[in-house]
Design a protein around this motif. Sequence first.
Motif, PDB file in Angstrom:
ATOM      1  N   GLU A 261      44.085  39.259  50.334  1.00 17.52           N
ATOM      2  CA  GLU A 261      43.649  37.888  50.064  1.00 17.52           C
ATOM      3  C   GLU A 261      42.644  37.865  48.923  1.00 17.52           C
ATOM      4  O   GLU A 261      42.642  36.945  48.093  1.00 17.52           O
ATOM      5  N   ALA A 262      41.816  38.886  48.845  1.00 17.78           N
ATOM      6  CA  ALA A 262      40.820  38.947  47.778  1.00 17.78           C
ATOM      7  C   ALA A 262      41.485  39.013  46.407  1.00 17.78           C
ATOM      8  O   ALA A 262      41.021  38.383  45.444  1.00 17.78           O
ATOM      9  N   PHE A 263      42.590  39.763  46.299  1.00 20.30           N
ATOM     10  CA  PHE A 263      43.297  39.870  45.015  1.00 20.30           C
ATOM     11  C   PHE A 263      43.947  38.539  44.656  1.00 20.30           C
ATOM     12  O   PHE A 263      43.855  38.083  43.510  1.00 20.30           O
ATOM     13  N   PHE A 264      44.616  37.902  45.628  1.00 28.73           N
ATOM     14  CA  PHE A 264      45.214  36.594  45.367  1.00 28.73           C
ATOM     15  C   PHE A 264      44.151  35.598  44.907  1.00 28.73           C
ATOM     16  O   PHE A 264      44.355  34.865  43.925  1.00 28.73           O
ATOM     17  N   ASP A 265      43.037  35.552  45.593  1.00 22.29           N
ATOM     18  CA  ASP A 265      41.973  34.612  45.225  1.00 22.29           C
ATOM     19  C   ASP A 265      41.421  34.917  43.835  1.00 22.29           C
ATOM     20  O   ASP A 265      41.117  33.996  43.062  1.00 22.29           O
ATOM     21  N   TYR A 266      41.307  36.203  43.524  1.00 19.14           N
ATOM     22  CA  TYR A 266      40.766  36.595  42.219  1.00 19.14           C
ATOM     23  C   TYR A 266      41.666  36.126  41.074  1.00 19.14           C
ATOM     24  O   TYR A 266      41.186  35.537  40.091  1.00 19.14           O
ATOM     25  N   ILE A 267      42.972  36.363  41.190  1.00 18.48           N
ATOM     26  CA  ILE A 267      43.849  36.001  40.071  1.00 18.48           C
ATOM     27  C   ILE A 267      44.007  34.490  39.956  1.00 18.48           C
ATOM     28  O   ILE A 267      44.166  33.954  38.851  1.00 18.48           O
ATOM     29  N   ILE A 268      43.959  33.776  41.096  1.00 16.22           N
ATOM     30  CA  ILE A 268      44.008  32.310  41.040  1.00 16.22           C
ATOM     31  C   ILE A 268      42.754  31.772  40.364  1.00 16.22           C
ATOM     32  O   ILE A 268      42.834  30.921  39.462  1.00 16.22           O
ATOM     33  N   ASP A 269      41.595  32.260  40.769  1.00 16.21           N
ATOM     34  CA  ASP A 269      40.336  31.824  40.153  1.00 16.21           C
ATOM     35  C   ASP A 269      40.305  32.160  38.667  1.00 16.21           C
ATOM     36  O   ASP A 269      39.666  31.450  37.876  1.00 16.21           O
ATOM     37  N   SER A 270      40.998  33.227  38.281  1.00 14.95           N
ATOM     38  CA  SER A 270      41.026  33.642  36.876  1.00 14.95           C
ATOM     39  C   SER A 270      41.963  32.779  36.039  1.00 14.95           C
ATOM     40  O   SER A 270      41.938  32.864  34.811  1.00 14.95           O
ATOM     41  N   GLY A 271      42.802  31.967  36.710  1.00 13.87           N
ATOM     42  CA  GLY A 271      43.676  31.048  35.983  1.00 13.87           C
ATOM     43  C   GLY A 271      45.160  31.349  36.056  1.00 13.87           C
ATOM     44  O   GLY A 271      45.964  30.595  35.498  1.00 13.87           O
ATOM     45  N   ALA A 272      45.563  32.420  36.742  1.00 19.61           N
ATOM     46  CA  ALA A 272      46.981  32.775  36.799  1.00 19.61           C
ATOM     47  C   ALA A 272      47.763  31.733  37.592  1.00 19.61           C
ATOM     48  O   ALA A 272      47.330  31.281  38.652  1.00 19.61           O
ATOM     49  N   LEU A 273      48.939  31.370  37.069  1.00 15.52           N
ATOM     50  CA  LEU A 273      49.811  30.402  37.738  1.00 15.52           C
ATOM     51  C   LEU A 273      50.909  31.069  38.546  1.00 15.52           C
ATOM     52  O   LEU A 273      51.499  30.439  39.423  1.00 15.52           O
TER      53      LEU A 273
END
Length: 453
Positions: A261-273
């Motif tokens: 979950e931490a990785f998913f949250d990180y890439i979403i917060d970084s802007g990945a679609l």
Amino acid sequence: MSSIKDGIQNFALNQALNYIEGNPQENIPKLMALVDRLSPDGWYESQRGAVRRAIEEKNNWYQLILRLYQLDPGVRKAFFQNFLINASLKGSATQDATQAREGCNVPWAILLDPTSACNMHCTGCWAAEYGNQLNLSLETIDSIVHQGKELGTYMYIYTGGEPLVRKADLIRICEMHPDCEFLAFTNGTLIDEAFCQDMLRVKNFVPALSLEGFEEANDSRRGQGVYQKVKHAMDLLKSHGLPFGISTCYTSRNYADITSEAFFDYIIDSGALFVWFFHYMPVGNAAATELLPTPQQREEVYHRIREFRKTKAIFSMDFQNDAEYVGGCIAGGRRYLHINAKGDVEPCVFIHYSNCNIHDTTLLDALKSPIFMAYHNNQPFNNNMLRPCPMLENPEALRAMVKETGAVSTDYQSPESVDHLCDKTTPYAENWKPTADSLWTGCASCSACGKEE
């Protein structure tokens, strides 16, 4: 008549998209209600239902739609035009007609390597096996795109090597074909301010940045300092309202990291679609087979990604475990094919065997070559959609196809026989089969994933 219909469809969709632009949160529900009223009975009913539920519940998929409206308006408009209209509506209709007429597969997307050169050398990367002296000329890439559009293909995906070694030519191709969408798998280290400005100008280029987890996991495979360079690239792209995604290869070492979950949250917060997950493939004579996930590890990936699809505002695709949504293996031109930097036309980015070269044949004739017709005639390779691949889960299928068609290795540095390759995957296939059969039987008995029995 079909051109008139296409024109009306194009106009209607563009009008709808323009309508949403003014106030997405208010107008998306109104537009969906209009679509429901005007649609014929049964027309994409299940898909419309899913969209309607997302809007009503304001769930993660609705939040993802709204995230698109944080992009640069011109880039967003080009994406909708090229991806939704050209590639998915108009293109798919032309592909179906061509396939019916010619009796062969016709791809939705074409993967091609502008160059075999790379500024990195990552552990387990099959691209390094090609050598670094090969390039497709600008004229050849242009010809491939022209031929592809005649077949109905408007989606082009660059692999490598590192495609951005050829930055100038890739941007030129975007300019030459503004009706196509171009995506590049890139290590991200060459993305800078100037390239972001080029992307804003052409509007039809989308990078998928390679990331193998957090800093320690990523840099152990890709090299010290690479994680921070990718982070800088993501910051740049997000600040300019540019679309991008993440491409990640899961192995026995990083599978838990990249599906957390931490990785998913990180890439979403970084802007990945979007995030595309690729199973490690032991391609090449020097492949590190210890990186192959165990059945238990792969099953954990299967469950984790499906769970986060229910809650995270990002489009995720697991190319080895999601075959049920596309009816099995998508290679061999069924949904895509691969052209390497020397021009060899291969059925899959991971299957380095071919009967022809794009410099000596047309794209259509390549789709009718022996190895491609073997794919066409044998797909799906397994009725269990968790065992889709002719190399990884059904190695006897690839072994037979290569030998029967006389396809030759396209690895010029260290040619690998099909027996050597399949001998590495046979134990994996045997070990995965019980878990895959158990999962597939359980999936077939429920409707949670929307799979039709």
